[in-house]
Structure formats: C-alpha cells, structure tokens
Design an enzyme around this catalytic site. Structure first.
Site, PDB file in Angstrom:
ATOM      1  N   ALA A  63       2.167  -2.279  -1.438  1.00 15.01           N
ATOM      2  CA  ALA A  63       2.087  -3.704  -1.045  1.00 15.01           C
ATOM      3  C   ALA A  63       2.895  -4.086   0.059  1.00 15.01           C
ATOM      4  O   ALA A  63       2.921  -5.392   0.285  1.00 15.01           O
ATOM      5  CB  ALA A  63       2.515  -4.490  -2.371  1.00 15.01           C
ATOM      6  N   SER A 120       8.706  -4.187  -3.470  1.00 17.48           N
ATOM      7  CA  SER A 120       7.467  -4.284  -3.065  1.00 17.48           C
ATOM      8  C   SER A 120       6.659  -3.460  -4.483  1.00 17.48           C
ATOM      9  O   SER A 120       7.036  -2.577  -5.156  1.00 17.48           O
ATOM     10  CB  SER A 120       7.030  -3.779  -1.919  1.00 17.48           C
ATOM     11  OG  SER A 120       7.065  -2.356  -2.058  1.00 17.48           O
ATOM     12  N   ASP A 121       5.446  -4.017  -4.660  1.00 15.36           N
ATOM     13  CA  ASP A 121       4.814  -2.921  -5.571  1.00 15.36           C
ATOM     14  C   ASP A 121       4.163  -1.919  -4.670  1.00 15.36           C
ATOM     15  O   ASP A 121       4.416  -1.921  -3.628  1.00 15.36           O
ATOM     16  CB  ASP A 121       3.425  -3.911  -6.099  1.00 15.36           C
ATOM     17  CG  ASP A 121       2.649  -3.467  -7.291  1.00 15.36           C
ATOM     18  OD1 ASP A 121       2.892  -2.274  -7.688  1.00 15.36           O
ATOM     19  OD2 ASP A 121       1.848  -4.001  -8.144  1.00 15.36           O
ATOM     20  N   TRP A 122       3.711  -1.027  -5.417  1.00 12.61           N
ATOM     21  CA  TRP A 122       3.212   0.407  -4.844  1.00 12.61           C
ATOM     22  C   TRP A 122       2.401   0.035  -3.680  1.00 12.61           C
ATOM     23  O   TRP A 122       1.235  -0.368  -3.996  1.00 12.61           O
ATOM     24  CB  TRP A 122       2.999   1.486  -5.774  1.00 12.61           C
ATOM     25  CG  TRP A 122       4.131   2.087  -6.248  1.00 12.61           C
ATOM     26  CD1 TRP A 122       4.560   3.580  -6.063  1.00 12.61           C
ATOM     27  CD2 TRP A 122       5.093   1.668  -6.979  1.00 12.61           C
ATOM     28  NE1 TRP A 122       5.614   3.679  -6.752  1.00 12.61           N
ATOM     29  CE2 TRP A 122       6.071   2.629  -7.399  1.00 12.61           C
ATOM     30  CE3 TRP A 122       5.542   0.153  -7.649  1.00 12.61           C
ATOM     31  CZ2 TRP A 122       7.253   2.519  -8.132  1.00 12.61           C
ATOM     32  CZ3 TRP A 122       6.598  -0.031  -8.006  1.00 12.61           C
ATOM     33  CH2 TRP A 122       7.578   1.038  -8.479  1.00 12.61           C
TER      34      TRP A 122
END
Length: 735
Positions: A254, A250-252
């Site tokens: 997200a 995941s993106d931070w």
C-alpha cells in the site's frame, strides 16, 4: 522549506506523546530516546523497513538491531486469531464479537488473542478492525470489524485492544482510512466529507488511540484522491488531531512512494513493493538512506519513525524476555508450543452470546426434546475435505464459521451444527433425519419425515485477492448462497414447523423465507468460529436465553440501504452521515430487523428513566491526549434506566441509549447510539443500566472551526431494546 516545515511538525507530534493521560508512553519514549542514541542510520531505517515477503517466519518481519537487543519484529495476521500457525484458536469473527454488545466478552476475546500471539512470539497482532466500518452492506471484509455503528465499533476496539495489550502483544488498529470495499481497493479513491470522516470513520479509531494502541495500519485506497499511506490522514489527523504516539505501518503493497510517504508520516513499511524480495525493489531500506543523504527526507523524520516503533516495543515491555517466534508461516505453521489454553470456552461464550434470535413464533424455540428432527443443508456439516482445505478459507463448502482472506486463521477443529445437535438428540432420544447437501429434492424428503425441520443457509464474503463462486471479495447481492431461498421453500412446503439458521458475513434479504408460513423461527448465528455447533445448541435448546443484538440493519430489500460497492475509480461517499439505521431513520424506511434488534426467551420492561446531564455548549479545546482533545472524554453526566425481567426464565438484555441532537446541530441523524449495557436478570428481578455520557457523545464535528462542538438546545434521550424499540424518552438542555 519542506524539511524545515516537516521538522516543526514532527516536533509537535512527538510532544503529544508526553501529554497528560498518555499512560505508559512517557517511560516508553524515554527508553526509546536512549536507545536511539546508540543507532546509526542503517539501523534506524531497518527498524522501519520490512525485510521482504517470505524472508522471515512471519507475514511481516523487520530488521533486527543487535546493539540494543532489538529483534526482527514479527507482525502477523489476523483479527480473529493468529494466521498461518497451528495449533491456534479460531475465534468468532469481529462482527460476532460486536453482536454480543458485551464489554467483558470483547475484552476476554482480545486477551485470549493477545495471549496466543505472545505465546507464539508474535510482537504485533494485526487487528482489530474498525475499517471497513461497513457502510456498504455487501462489503467483503465487513465481518472482520465489529459493527456499522461507530460508537459500538469504538467500544469494541477499545476493549479488544486493552485485552490484547494487557497480555503483552501489540495491537494494530486497521485499516486507516475509508477502505469500504474490495473492488478496485488498490486504485480507487474514497472521497469522504470532513464531517462524515470524523463522526463515522475516525470515531472508532479515536477509541483505539485512547486505549493506547501500539500501531495503526494505513489502507490500500486513496483518501480524497491521495493514497491513504501518504495522505494528510497520517500526520494531520492521526498524529496531531488524535495525538497518536505509536507508529503507522503500511498495508502490504500500500506504499507508493519513498520520500512522499516518509514526509506524510508513514513510520513502517511492510514488506516491500509488490511483495518483491530484493532490497532495491522497495521504497525504503537503502533508498531511504539515500533520501536522508541527499536531504529529501530529514534525519529527524527517520529518528521519529524509529522512536515511535521502539516506544511501542517498550510500552508493551517486549524488551523483557519476549518469546522467540515458534512457527514459520511458509512451511505449514506448526508451532512447537500449544498456546490455546482454555480459549475454547471464550469462543463458545462469544459465539453463544452473539446469536441473534430474529423470529420465534408459537414458541418454536427452544426445542423441547422433539421426537424427530430433520437437519438440512450443507451448512450443517464440516466441509468433507476438512475445515482448512481451502487456503485462507477461500471456498464456501460445509458450515460457514469465518469469511475468507488474510483475516482468517486455521481451525484446530470445527464443531458443526449437526455434530452438536446429534449429541443432544442422543441424550433426548430424538430421531435425526439428515439431508446435508443443498438439493431441494433431498431436503423435502428429509423434512417430510420429521416433526421439526432445521434448515441451514449461509452467505460468504472476504478479501478481494480471492474470488469464491463468482464473488470477488464483496458480495454480488444480499441473497443467501447455494439457492438458500429455494432450499427453505422446499422444506416449508412439506413441514409445518421450520427453523432457519443463518451463518452469514452480514445482512441478507429474508423476505422469501419470511413469506413461508411454516417458517416459525429464524436464528442469526453469524460467523461463530470453532465452537459453532456447541454455541448454537446452547441457544436452540434453551440452556441459555439468546441475548445477541444485530450490529447492523437487515433491510427488506438491498436498495433500502442506499449504499453498496461500485466499480468506479471514485467512491463518493454520498451517504454522508446517513449510513445503516441513520439512513433508515432519516428517510423513514421500515427495516425488516433494525439495528440493535434481538429477541429473548423472556421479556423485559423498562421504567424509571433518569437523566442527569450538565454540559456547556461550544467547541472542545484543551491538551491533546491519545484519542484527541482531553475535554472530549470528560464525563458530562449519566442516563439510567431500570429493566425488569417480566418473563419466566433468566435472560440478558442489552439496554441501548440513543441521542437526538438539537436543531442547532446542522443535518444530523435523528438518533445515534451513545451508550449500551448488558444486564443479566433473573425472572421477576430488576437491573439498572447506567450510561455515562462524555462531551464527545454530545458533539458534532464543525467543519468551519475544525473542532468538536456541543450544540445549544434540547437533546432527546431515547432508551430501549433496539434502535426502533424505544421504551422511554426524555430530554436535557444545553444552554
């Protein structure tokens, strides 16, 4: 029922890793499976869970597992160099690398970034970027990627990833999928049709997976109303359809659910919910262990997460004496090693060959030892407070050499245009007159005192967590910043030989500047990194002929693009397939400077078009390999062209191949880039560009059959110097 369904899906996904052509994944998976037998549930979950923001030396850190000598994995930004560490190299931005249209430079840049990452102990370098693709010309992070065209972006992804991973660092292809603007990026839904999803936004990720990219990062936005990090784009699209054997992180911040994201195919979460540090605040960690215990998430899913992450670690042989992390992101990033090597040379080469000469009347360039030269504009100098004075480059002071946000790194130094020009002027005996503010009065005074005036203007953008001069990531308009149009007008009013240099994240409208008769040349320098001034001098003084080509279209007015960021909760991608030059071609809109455009100090003639293509119509089937059905990547023939340098100086030309699909392919752009080759040619000599076509190059995505299909009928072959400067045309027919 859900658990049984998922187990079957996980098995089919894992099987892809052993498909023919999966390169080193087979051996990596064997090692990962052996290691998995030694791990308990807590350890498997730890491999998949970030330790919390700021609790390790890197921006992302996972839990170590001592029983298999598995370290805390270090994940670090950014796509143009290692963020929060020094000394490191500040490379040209992705958009400049794309503007070189040069496979060897794309690879060299990737290799140098990978070498620095490994030298600093970074296991996963968070780049390169294929999303945003750049459908919105005002998108804040377009500059992190390579091009608005999926074919050019795909080649750039493949070369960059191969370069990075050949040096031992894991690459991470991001942001998957549809993250095309910064406004409302964490709440909005990108609503994209199935065909546009495949032919535009997925296309460059296919190249990334084909290049054996270790990891993929899912994005903040929703994808067709479901969060990207728990959408069908994970299992169904990335893992099954593209045969991706690596892991999806995941993106931070997200990730929005624990169980939902696990079942959807997320493999690693970074670093926790809302950047919190407490274990109980995150979706996984102890919560994922509980979910396995109560049957919400099958054990097989957690095994699959850990296996994928371990396999990527083994694939890059990071289990064999990989360096320890040598810096701390949170205390200044000072590393106890210098990993920069000779990478300044790579920076200068990429920066130089990415410069696009847009206009050059009356042989204004190259400069020939002018008696006097006025250097005008704040963009000509380094920020007086220092090139790194604004955190994450969150200001636009001094010369612009990278955008802002998490996609940045620290400059070890920055050679400004004025610095390099002064050095050349000293050798030439040229008098330099300076006006390095954006004052129109001071600019006019300086310009009136010199034979030739060089005006520096820029336009900045970046990530939405920072607002710079009222721009919240995305640009508010396509005008130059700091009253750049008026600055040029004030100079053009008093000097008859004006050269404009543009440092920009993307297209700006140039009509006001072009309306000034005194403006003889426009040089598009993009975001060139630490060797900015030296690369510019190489071009404007003529030691190298410019060879950069635009990786996007420059329009006469912003409305001509038919796209831009919006403030709504939904972004309905109404452009469908018709973004950038596809849109201009379909609607017969004249661009100011078209996609693929770029002048040289010499001229090139195109002759002897050769077309040898043999393909069968119908859908592409066969085994799924990394990238998709193996059949898609098989060669179906070649197109060739002879290019002659008809001028007086050596130069490089990027020959470009565009295909027009038959009428049997529904609602398709008039032409689409499907090949390019840069040729270095001496005066009077010739070179031959040969473009190999694959089945994918001839295909469109058929929504009904859910397959890539080669249509029947006559394909049109366009070869030339840009998307509008077509020199030779031909046809081939698929029965």
């Amino acid at each position: 029922m859900q658990s049984l369904l998922f187990s079957a899906l996980a098995f089919s996904v894992a099987a892809n890793a052993y498909a023919p052509g999966a390169a080193g994944w087979d051996a990596a998976y064997s090692k990962a499976e052996a290691a998995l037998l030694k791990l308990n549930l807590k350890e498997k979950v730890g491999i998949a869970t970030g330790v919390g923001w700021g609790l390790g030396p890197c921006v992302g850190n996972t839990y170590p597992v001592s029983s298999i000598d598995y370290p805390s994995l270090c994940l670090q930004d950014a796509p143009l160099g290692v963020r929060y560490a020094n000394p490191v190299t500040a490379f040209p931005a992705g958009i400049n690398a794309g503007a070189t249209w040069d496979r060897s430079l794309l690879y060299a840049r990737g290799a140098a970034i990978g070498q620095e990452a490994k030298g600093l102990g970074v296991h996963v370098q968070l780049g390169p970027v294929a999303g945003p693709l750049g459908k919105n010309p005002d998108g804040g992070r377009n500059w992190e990627g390579f091009s608005v065209d999926p074919y050019l972006s795909g080649v750039a992804m493949e070369e960059t990833i191969q370069g990075m991973q050949d040096e031992g660092a894991q690459a991470c292809a991001k942001h998957w999928l549809g993250n095309e603007q910064e406004h409302n990026r964490e709440t909005m839904s990108s609503n994209i049709g199935d065909r546009a999803t495949h032919e535009l936004y997925v296309w460059p990720f296919m190249n990334a997976v084909k290049a054996n990219v270790a990891s993929v990062m899912c994005s903040y936005n929703k994808m067709n109303q479901t969060w990207a990090c728990e959408s069908e784009a994970l299992n169904n699209l990335m893992k099954n359809e593209l045969g991706f054997p690596g892991y999806i992180m995941s993106d931070w911040n997200a990730q929005h659910t624990g169980v939902g994201s696990a079942l959807a195919g997320l493999d690693m979460t970074m670093p926790g919910s809302d950047f919190n540090k407490a274990p109980e605040s995150i979706y996984w960690g102890p919560n994922l262990e509980k979910a396995v215990a109560d049957g919400s998430v099958p054990q097989s899913r957690v095994d699959d997460m850990a296996k994928r992450i371990l396999a990527a670690w083994y694939l890059l042989e990071q289990d064999k004496g990989y360096p320890e992390v040598t810096f701390n992101s949170w205390n200044g990033g000072k590393a106890n090693v210098d990993v920069t090597g000779d990478h300044a040379t790579v920076v200068r080469n990429v920066a130089r060959d990415s410069i696009v000469l847009l206009k050059n009347e009356e042989n204004a360039l190259p400069l020939q030892k002018p008696k006097s030269l006025a250097i005008i504009g704040q963009d000509a100098i380094v920020n007086p407070k220092g090139p790194n004075s604004c955190t994450d480059r969150g200001c636009n002071e001094g010369t612009l050499a990278m955008g802002w946000g998490s996609g940045t790194s620290e400059f070890p130094y920055l050679i400004a245009p004025l610095d390099a020009i002064q050095s050349q002027a000293k050798a030439d005996g040229t008098k330099i007159v300076e006006s390095t503010t954006d004052s129109t009065t001071a600019a006019a005074s300086a310009a009136a005192a010199a034979e030739t005036a060089v005006v520096f203007i820029n336009a900045d953008a970046g990530e939405g967590y920072l607002t710079v001069e009222g721009h919240a990531g995305d640009r508010n308009n396509l005008d130059p910043w700091h009253n750049g149009n008026e600055l040029v007008k004030s100079v053009a009013a008093v000097n008859k030989d004006v050269i404009v240099v543009v440092h920009s994240v993307g297209p700006i409208t140039l009509e006001t500047i072009l309306a000034q008769p005194s403006v003889k040349a426009i040089v598009w320098a993009g975001l060139p990194g630490q060797e900015s001034g030296n690369a510019l001098v190489d071009i404007i003084y003529g030691s190298t002929s410019p060879s950069g080509k635009l990786p996007y279209t420059i329009a006469k007015k912003a409305e001509d693009y038919g796209a831009g960021w919006n403030n709504a909760l939904n972004d309905d991608f109404v452009e469908d397939l018709f973004i950038d030059y596809r849109h201009f071609d379909k609607n017969d809109i004249a661009p100011r400077y078209e996609f693929g455009y770029g002048l040289s100090y010499t001229t090139f003639n195109y002759t002897e078009l050769g077309v040898s293509v043999s393909a069968t119509a119908g859908p592409s089937n066969g085994a799924i390999v990394p990238g998709g059905p193996a059949e898609l990547f098989e060669s179906v023939g070649t197109v060739s062209i002879v290019v002659q340098n008809t001028g007086k100086v050596a130069g490089a030309e990027v020959a470009q191949l565009y295909l027009g699909l038959p009428d049997s392919a529904p609602s398709t752009p008039p032409k689409q880039l499907r090949g390019f080759q840069k040729l270095n040619i001496q005066p009077g000599k010739t070179g031959t560009a040969t473009f190999e076509l694959t089945r994918r190059d001839l295909s469109y995505w058929d929504v009904q059959s859910q397959k890539w299909v080669v249509p029947t009928g006559a394909f049109t072959v366009h070869v030339g110097s840009s998307s509008r400067d077509i020199r030779e045309q031909g046809k081939f027919t698929v029965a």
